[in-house]
Design an enzyme around this catalytic site. Structure first.
Site, PDB file in Angstrom:
ATOM      1  N   TRP A 103      34.819  37.065  33.266  1.00  0.00           N
ATOM      2  CA  TRP A 103      35.912  36.394  33.978  1.00  0.00           C
ATOM      3  C   TRP A 103      36.434  35.197  33.178  1.00  0.00           C
ATOM      4  O   TRP A 103      37.644  34.982  33.085  1.00  0.00           O
ATOM      5  CB  TRP A 103      35.493  35.970  35.382  1.00  0.00           C
ATOM      6  CG  TRP A 103      35.308  37.151  36.290  1.00  0.00           C
ATOM      7  CD1 TRP A 103      34.148  37.544  36.882  1.00  0.00           C
ATOM      8  CD2 TRP A 103      36.306  38.102  36.701  1.00  0.00           C
ATOM      9  NE1 TRP A 103      34.365  38.678  37.623  1.00  0.00           N
ATOM     10  CE2 TRP A 103      35.664  39.043  37.539  1.00  0.00           C
ATOM     11  CE3 TRP A 103      37.664  38.254  36.438  1.00  0.00           C
ATOM     12  CZ2 TRP A 103      36.348  40.124  38.123  1.00  0.00           C
ATOM     13  CZ3 TRP A 103      38.349  39.330  37.020  1.00  0.00           C
ATOM     14  CH2 TRP A 103      37.691  40.245  37.851  1.00  0.00           C
ATOM     15  N   ASP A 173      36.262  28.057  37.995  1.00  0.00           N
ATOM     16  CA  ASP A 173      36.402  29.273  38.795  1.00  0.00           C
ATOM     17  C   ASP A 173      35.073  29.456  39.527  1.00  0.00           C
ATOM     18  O   ASP A 173      34.059  29.778  38.919  1.00  0.00           O
ATOM     19  CB  ASP A 173      36.690  30.457  37.864  1.00  0.00           C
ATOM     20  CG  ASP A 173      36.737  31.792  38.607  1.00  0.00           C
ATOM     21  OD1 ASP A 173      36.559  31.814  39.839  1.00  0.00           O
ATOM     22  OD2 ASP A 173      36.956  32.823  37.929  1.00  0.00           O
ATOM     23  N   LYS A 197      34.359  37.015  47.899  1.00  0.00           N
ATOM     24  CA  LYS A 197      32.955  37.104  47.528  1.00  0.00           C
ATOM     25  C   LYS A 197      32.096  36.416  48.598  1.00  0.00           C
ATOM     26  O   LYS A 197      31.203  37.005  49.159  1.00  0.00           O
ATOM     27  CB  LYS A 197      32.683  36.466  46.164  1.00  0.00           C
ATOM     28  CG  LYS A 197      33.644  36.866  45.019  1.00  0.00           C
ATOM     29  CD  LYS A 197      33.634  38.324  44.721  1.00  0.00           C
ATOM     30  CE  LYS A 197      34.662  38.866  43.732  1.00  0.00           C
ATOM     31  NZ  LYS A 197      35.108  38.100  42.614  1.00  0.00           N
TER      32      LYS A 197
HETATM   33  C1  LIG Z   1      36.125  38.445  41.472  1.00  0.00           C
HETATM   34  C2  LIG Z   1      36.331  37.355  40.514  1.00  0.00           C
HETATM   35  C3  LIG Z   1      37.590  37.089  39.953  1.00  0.00           C
HETATM   36  C4  LIG Z   1      38.811  37.928  40.241  1.00  0.00           C
HETATM   37  O1  LIG Z   1      39.229  37.686  41.520  1.00  0.00           O
HETATM   38  P1  LIG Z   1      40.564  38.320  42.129  1.00  0.00           P
HETATM   39  O2  LIG Z   1      40.610  37.655  43.457  1.00  0.00           O
HETATM   40  O3  LIG Z   1      40.361  39.787  42.200  1.00  0.00           O
HETATM   41  O4  LIG Z   1      41.689  37.940  41.259  1.00  0.00           O
HETATM   42  C5  LIG Z   1      37.698  36.031  39.084  1.00  0.00           C
HETATM   43  N1  LIG Z   1      36.648  35.254  38.780  1.00  0.00           N
HETATM   44  C6  LIG Z   1      35.423  35.483  39.303  1.00  0.00           C
HETATM   45  C7  LIG Z   1      34.288  34.588  38.926  1.00  0.00           C
HETATM   46  C8  LIG Z   1      35.235  36.533  40.189  1.00  0.00           C
HETATM   47  O5  LIG Z   1      34.018  36.758  40.711  1.00  0.00           O
END
Ligand SMILES: *Cc1c(COP(=O)(O)O)cnc(C)c1O
Length: 361
Positions: A103, A173, A197
Site C-alpha cells: 500500500w 495511512d 477494515k
Molecule cells: C485496504 C487498504 C487500502 C485501500 O483502500 P481502499 O479503500 O480500497 O482504497 C489502502 N491502504 C491500506 C493500508 C489498506 O489496508
C-alpha cells in the site's frame, strides 16, 4: 445459512454483531423517525446527530486534540493516495515516503504524479518483512510531509511506534489498524483510513488532520479534492456516505461499551499471540514478518508449498473459516483479525492449523 462463520477477510471485513443487529432492527425505520437512515436528508436533524455522534465517538476513542479536524470522505484510502500530494505537494517541493509494503508503494507511486517523492526508506528488498529503524530513515527536514503506512495489510507489517520526523508533518495511512489501539494523534499531521477494515462498511474514509495544515493547501484544486472544502463544510459539502457514517457511529458506540481502545489493544494482542505462537511452535508454518514488526491485525504466514497453502485455505473455508487466502500479490495465508473478530475464531484457527499439520506435515 443463518449461522455466521469466522470471517478472516482483510476487507471489507467483519463488523460487530451487535452493530449489525441494531442496523437490522432500524433498517425499515430509525427509532422515532419512520424511515431508514438511507432515506433521510443528510441535512436533517436526525442525520446531523448521527454524523456528530460519529465524530464525537472517534474524538473520544482516539483522544483527538481540539485543533484537529475530522472528515468523512469518499473514494477510499486510494483517493487519499492522490489527495495528500495534490493538497500538499508541488513540482518545486518534495515529500518523503517510508515504504513498508504494497500500500505504501502505491501511495508513493501516486504521489510522483504531483511532485517529487523521495524514499525515506524502502523495505522492498527483504520482501517487506519489517519496518525500518529510526537510523535507517533518510529524512529531508524541508519535505512537505513524511508518509507512512502504519499497518501494511497485505504483508502484515506494523509500526509499533511513530518514526521521529521532527517538525515535518507525519501523514499516515491507518486503514487497517485505526481503532485497534490507542495512538498519540498529536504526533501526526494527517491520518487517513478507509472504514472497511476496522470501522464499518466500505465507502467512507476518515481523515483526521491538524488544522494548521489547512492554510498550506494549494490553490486551484478541484472543489471535491480540496480538504478545505470538507473542513469548512463539516463533511457536508455534498452528500456523504450516510449509511457508512451511521454504521461507523454504531461501531464507535460498541467500542466505548467494550471499554475503549486500551482494552481493545490488550484483546487484539492476545488474539494475535495465539496464532503467532502456533506459527512459532513449528517449522511447518513460517511467519512472513520479522517478530518485532508483526501486525496485530493481519497475521501472514507461509506453508511448505503453494499447493499446501491452497489446500489449507480451501479446507479452512469448508470448516467455517473464510478469507484466509493471502493477497493475490504475495500468496500464502493471511488471517485478518480486526477488533470485531472473536477470540474463539483465533482458537479455532489454531486448532485447525495443528490438525492440518498433523495430516500434511
Ligand atoms: C485496504 C487498504 C487500502 C485501500 O483502500 P481502499 O479503500 O480500497 O482504497 C489502502 N491502504 C491500506 C493500508 C489498506 O489496508
Amino acid at each position: 445459512m443463518t449461522e455466521r462463520i469466522f470471517n478472516f477477510s482483510a476487507g471489507p471485513a467483519v463488523i460487530p454483531v451487535p452493530v449489525l443487529e441494531e442496523a437490522q432492527s432500524a433498517m425499515l425505520s430509525l427509532p422515532g423517525v419512520g424511515m431508514s437512515v438511507m432515506e433521510i436528508s443528510h441535512r436533517s436533524k436526525t442525520f446531523d446527530e448521527i454524523i456528530q455522534g460519529a465524530e464525537a465517538g472517534l474524538r473520544e476513542l482516539l483522544n483527538i486534540p481540539k485543533d484537529y479536524t475530522v472528515l468523512f470522505l469518499q473514494g477510499g484510502a486510494s483517493l487519499q493516495f492522490a489527495m495528500v500530494p495534490m493538497n500538499f505537494l508541488s513540482l518545486d517541493s518534495s515529500a518523503d515516503y517510508i515504504v513498508t509494503g504494497s500500500w505504501g508503494k502505491k501511495a508513493a507511486k501516486e504521489a510522483q504524479k504531483f511532485g517529487n517523492v523521495d524514499m525515506a526508506a524502502n523495505m522492498a528488498d527483504g520482501g517487506f518483512t519489517r519496518v525500518p529503524n529510526q537510523d535507517e530513515l533518510q529524512l529531508n527536514p524541508s519535505a512537505a510531509y513524511v508518509h507512512m503506512t502504519s499497518n501494511e495489510t497485505i504483508e502484515g507489517v506494523e509500526f509499533k511506534t511513530e518514526p521521529d520526523v521532527s517538525d515535518v508533518p507525519l501523514v499516515a495511512d491507518m486503514s487497517s489498524n485505526i481503532l485497534s489501539k490507542p495512538i498519540p494523534i498529536e504526533k501526526y499531521g494527517l491520518i487517513y483510513a478507509g472504514a472497511q477494515k476496522n470501522m464499518g462498511p466500505s465507502g467512507v474514509t476518515v481523515v483526521i488532520m491538524r488544522e494548521d495544515l489547512l492554510p498550506r493547501i494549494r490553490e486551484g484544486l478541484a472543489t471535491m479534492l480540496d480538504y478545505n472544502t470538507h473542513a469548512k463544510n463539516k463533511s457536508l459539502y455534498n452528500t456523504p456516505n450516510t449509511w457508512g457514517i451511521y454504521i461507523l457511529n454504531l461501531v464507535c458506540k460498541w467500542l466505548k461499551e467494550k471499554g475503549g481502545l486500551a482494552g481493545m489493544q490488550e484483546e487484539n494482542e492476545a488474539k494475535a499471540k495465539l496464532i503467532y505462537d502456533a506459527i512459532d511452535q513449528t517449522d511447518f508454518y513460517r511467519g512472513h514478518a520479522d517478530p518485532d514488526s508483526r501486525s496485530v491485525m493481519n497475521v501472514t504466514f507461509r506453508l511448505p508449498s503453494e499447493d499446501l497453502e491452497k489446500k489449507f485455505a480451501s479446507e479452512a473455508t469448508a470448516a467455517g473459516m473464510d478469507g484466509l487466502k493471502g493477497h493475490r500479490s504475495v500468496g500464502g495465508i493471511r488471517a485478518s483479525i480486526y477488533n470485531a473478530f472473536p477470540r474463539e475464531g483465533c482458537e479455532a484457527l489454531v486448532e485447525f492449523m495443528k490438525e492440518f499439520q498433523r495430516k500434511n506435515g
